[in-house]
Scaffold this motif. Structure first.
Motif, PDB file in Angstrom:
ATOM      1  N   VAL A 131       0.830  -1.370   0.008  1.00 15.47           N
ATOM      2  CA  VAL A 131      -0.072  -0.017  -0.008  1.00 15.47           C
ATOM      3  C   VAL A 131       0.951   1.133   0.080  1.00 15.47           C
ATOM      4  CG1 VAL A 131      -1.600   1.376   1.419  1.00 15.47           C
ATOM      5  CG2 VAL A 131      -1.940  -1.214   1.311  1.00 15.47           C
ATOM      6  N   PHE A 132       1.967   1.380   0.877  1.00 13.25           N
ATOM      7  CA  PHE A 132       2.731   2.589   0.837  1.00 13.25           C
ATOM      8  C   PHE A 132       3.578   2.750  -0.233  1.00 13.25           C
ATOM      9  CE2 PHE A 132       2.141   2.369   5.518  1.00 13.25           C
ATOM     10  CZ  PHE A 132       2.251   3.611   5.703  1.00 13.25           C
ATOM     11  N   ARG A 133       3.963   1.544  -0.862  1.00 11.91           N
ATOM     12  CA  ARG A 133       4.845   1.786  -2.143  1.00 11.91           C
ATOM     13  C   ARG A 133       3.956   2.269  -3.446  1.00 11.91           C
ATOM     14  NH1 ARG A 133       5.924  -3.744  -3.403  1.00 11.91           N
ATOM     15  NH2 ARG A 133       6.521  -3.757  -1.479  1.00 11.91           N
ATOM     16  N   THR A 134       2.552   1.834  -3.548  1.00 15.08           N
ATOM     17  CA  THR A 134       1.597   2.114  -4.512  1.00 15.08           C
ATOM     18  C   THR A 134       1.470   3.624  -4.346  1.00 15.08           C
ATOM     19  OG1 THR A 134       0.872  -0.073  -4.665  1.00 15.08           O
ATOM     20  CG2 THR A 134      -0.652   1.698  -5.605  1.00 15.08           C
ATOM     21  N   ILE A 135       1.097   4.060  -3.176  1.00 17.60           N
ATOM     22  CA  ILE A 135       0.808   5.424  -2.868  1.00 17.60           C
ATOM     23  C   ILE A 135       1.983   6.269  -3.154  1.00 17.60           C
ATOM     24  CG2 ILE A 135       0.093   7.072  -1.074  1.00 17.60           C
ATOM     25  CD1 ILE A 135      -1.795   5.042  -0.108  1.00 17.60           C
ATOM     26  N   ASN A 136       3.058   6.115  -2.630  1.00 21.35           N
ATOM     27  CA  ASN A 136       4.309   6.556  -2.853  1.00 21.35           C
ATOM     28  C   ASN A 136       4.723   6.761  -4.477  1.00 21.35           C
ATOM     29  OD1 ASN A 136       4.955   7.526  -0.198  1.00 21.35           O
ATOM     30  ND2 ASN A 136       6.031   5.613   0.217  1.00 21.35           N
ATOM     31  N   VAL A 137       4.653   5.664  -4.956  1.00 17.26           N
ATOM     32  CA  VAL A 137       4.868   5.879  -6.634  1.00 17.26           C
ATOM     33  C   VAL A 137       3.926   6.765  -7.209  1.00 17.26           C
ATOM     34  CG1 VAL A 137       4.973   4.543  -8.762  1.00 17.26           C
ATOM     35  CG2 VAL A 137       5.991   3.604  -6.654  1.00 17.26           C
ATOM     36  N   LEU A 138       2.634   6.680  -6.959  1.00 22.41           N
ATOM     37  CA  LEU A 138       1.582   7.606  -7.658  1.00 22.41           C
ATOM     38  C   LEU A 138       1.974   9.070  -7.238  1.00 22.41           C
ATOM     39  CD1 LEU A 138      -1.616   5.179  -7.384  1.00 22.41           C
ATOM     40  CD2 LEU A 138      -0.127   5.622  -9.235  1.00 22.41           C
ATOM     41  N   ILE A 139       2.089   9.128  -6.144  1.00 23.82           N
ATOM     42  CA  ILE A 139       2.400  10.573  -5.630  1.00 23.82           C
ATOM     43  C   ILE A 139       3.469  11.366  -6.091  1.00 23.82           C
ATOM     44  CG2 ILE A 139       2.942  12.159  -3.605  1.00 23.82           C
ATOM     45  CD1 ILE A 139      -0.116  11.361  -3.839  1.00 23.82           C
ATOM     46  N   THR A 140       4.591  10.464  -6.383  1.00 23.89           N
ATOM     47  CA  THR A 140       5.742  10.830  -6.777  1.00 23.89           C
ATOM     48  C   THR A 140       5.670  11.096  -8.383  1.00 23.89           C
ATOM     49  OG1 THR A 140       7.170   9.541  -5.533  1.00 23.89           O
ATOM     50  CG2 THR A 140       8.367  10.178  -7.245  1.00 23.89           C
ATOM     51  N   ILE A 141       4.979  10.230  -9.049  1.00 17.53           N
ATOM     52  CA  ILE A 141       4.541  10.604 -10.547  1.00 17.53           C
ATOM     53  C   ILE A 141       3.867  11.860 -10.533  1.00 17.53           C
ATOM     54  CG2 ILE A 141       3.515   9.769 -12.466  1.00 17.53           C
ATOM     55  CD1 ILE A 141       3.942   7.081 -11.643  1.00 17.53           C
ATOM     56  N   LEU A 142       2.955  12.133  -9.877  1.00 20.61           N
ATOM     57  CA  LEU A 142       2.005  13.340  -9.861  1.00 20.61           C
ATOM     58  C   LEU A 142       2.858  14.423  -9.570  1.00 20.61           C
ATOM     59  CD1 LEU A 142      -0.807  14.759  -9.701  1.00 20.61           C
ATOM     60  CD2 LEU A 142      -0.674  14.385  -7.369  1.00 20.61           C
ATOM     61  N   LEU A 143       3.833  14.390  -8.501  1.00 24.60           N
ATOM     62  CA  LEU A 143       4.939  15.424  -8.186  1.00 24.60           C
ATOM     63  C   LEU A 143       5.518  15.818  -9.520  1.00 24.60           C
ATOM     64  CD1 LEU A 143       5.480  14.959  -4.591  1.00 24.60           C
ATOM     65  CD2 LEU A 143       4.419  16.793  -5.412  1.00 24.60           C
ATOM     66  N   ILE A 144       6.438  14.717 -10.049  1.00 21.81           N
ATOM     67  CA  ILE A 144       7.210  14.931 -11.125  1.00 21.81           C
ATOM     68  C   ILE A 144       6.465  15.600 -12.364  1.00 21.81           C
ATOM     69  CG2 ILE A 144       8.773  13.835 -13.006  1.00 21.81           C
ATOM     70  CD1 ILE A 144       9.444  11.951 -10.583  1.00 21.81           C
ATOM     71  N   THR A 145       5.220  15.251 -12.585  1.00 27.01           N
ATOM     72  CA  THR A 145       4.479  15.594 -13.806  1.00 27.01           C
ATOM     73  C   THR A 145       4.215  17.168 -13.371  1.00 27.01           C
ATOM     74  OG1 THR A 145       2.356  14.778 -12.999  1.00 27.01           O
ATOM     75  CG2 THR A 145       3.843  13.504 -14.710  1.00 27.01           C
ATOM     76  N   SER A 146       3.643  17.668 -12.368  1.00 29.56           N
ATOM     77  CA  SER A 146       3.531  18.744 -12.098  1.00 29.56           C
ATOM     78  C   SER A 146       4.690  19.837 -12.178  1.00 29.56           C
ATOM     79  CB  SER A 146       2.836  18.850 -10.602  1.00 29.56           C
ATOM     80  OG  SER A 146       3.495  18.652  -9.690  1.00 29.56           O
ATOM     81  N   TYR A 147       5.938  19.414 -11.705  1.00 26.83           N
ATOM     82  CA  TYR A 147       6.912  19.933 -11.777  1.00 26.83           C
ATOM     83  C   TYR A 147       7.413  20.484 -13.308  1.00 26.83           C
ATOM     84  CZ  TYR A 147      11.838  21.546 -11.442  1.00 26.83           C
ATOM     85  OH  TYR A 147      13.039  22.304 -11.545  1.00 26.83           O
ATOM     86  N   ILE A 148       7.249  19.372 -14.037  1.00 26.71           N
ATOM     87  CA  ILE A 148       7.463  19.467 -15.440  1.00 26.71           C
ATOM     88  C   ILE A 148       6.535  20.375 -15.981  1.00 26.71           C
ATOM     89  CG2 ILE A 148       7.523  18.293 -17.757  1.00 26.71           C
ATOM     90  CD1 ILE A 148       8.794  15.924 -16.135  1.00 26.71           C
ATOM     91  N   GLU A 149       5.376  20.316 -15.527  1.00 25.38           N
ATOM     92  CA  GLU A 149       4.117  21.154 -16.149  1.00 25.38           C
ATOM     93  C   GLU A 149       4.474  22.850 -15.838  1.00 25.38           C
ATOM     94  OE1 GLU A 149      -0.541  22.336 -15.842  1.00 25.38           O
ATOM     95  OE2 GLU A 149       0.401  20.283 -15.070  1.00 25.38           O
ATOM     96  N   VAL A 150       4.687  22.854 -14.660  1.00 29.28           N
ATOM     97  CA  VAL A 150       5.239  24.122 -14.038  1.00 29.28           C
ATOM     98  C   VAL A 150       6.595  24.674 -14.783  1.00 29.28           C
ATOM     99  CG1 VAL A 150       6.162  25.390 -11.979  1.00 29.28           C
ATOM    100  CG2 VAL A 150       4.020  24.021 -11.844  1.00 29.28           C
ATOM    101  N   LEU A 151       7.610  23.967 -14.804  1.00 27.69           N
ATOM    102  CA  LEU A 151       8.736  24.280 -15.616  1.00 27.69           C
ATOM    103  C   LEU A 151       8.654  24.565 -16.983  1.00 27.69           C
ATOM    104  CD1 LEU A 151      11.796  24.269 -14.808  1.00 27.69           C
ATOM    105  CD2 LEU A 151      11.984  21.898 -15.739  1.00 27.69           C
ATOM    106  N   PHE A 152       7.781  24.082 -17.715  1.00 35.05           N
ATOM    107  CA  PHE A 152       7.475  24.441 -19.099  1.00 35.05           C
ATOM    108  C   PHE A 152       6.665  25.164 -19.712  1.00 35.05           C
ATOM    109  CE2 PHE A 152      10.146  20.344 -19.256  1.00 35.05           C
ATOM    110  CZ  PHE A 152      11.393  20.727 -20.102  1.00 35.05           C
ATOM    111  N   THR A 153       5.731  26.071 -18.421  1.00 35.92           N
ATOM    112  CA  THR A 153       4.694  26.675 -18.833  1.00 35.92           C
ATOM    113  C   THR A 153       5.189  28.085 -18.484  1.00 35.92           C
ATOM    114  OG1 THR A 153       3.082  26.282 -16.849  1.00 35.92           O
ATOM    115  CG2 THR A 153       2.608  25.253 -18.884  1.00 35.92           C
TER     116      THR A 153
END
Length: 59
Positions: free
Chosen positions: A37-59
């Motif tokens: 459960v911890f691994r699944t949630i951590n992976v999903l939140i990490t993906i969300l944080l990385i994609t939001s960083y990339i979105e902020v970086l390139f907009t």
């Protein structure tokens, strides 16, 4: 930008882990399933944080 985003991401991951622990305790999830459960949630939140960083970086 990264100077603000990375510490914020660490705080978010810490808080999400705290909430996940509360979820495991309230739902009485067995000890052997909690790491999954911890691994699944951590992976999903990490993906969300990385994609939001990339979105902020390139907009």
């Amino acid at each position: 930008m990264a100077l603000y985003f990375i510490p914020l991401a660490v705080v978010i991951l810490f808080y999400i882990n705290k909430l996940t622990n509360t979820l495991c305790v309230q739902r009485e999830i067995p000890e052997d399933k909690q790491p999954k459960v911890f691994r699944t949630i951590n992976v999903l939140i990490t993906i969300l944080l990385i994609t939001s960083y990339i979105e902020v970086l390139f907009t």
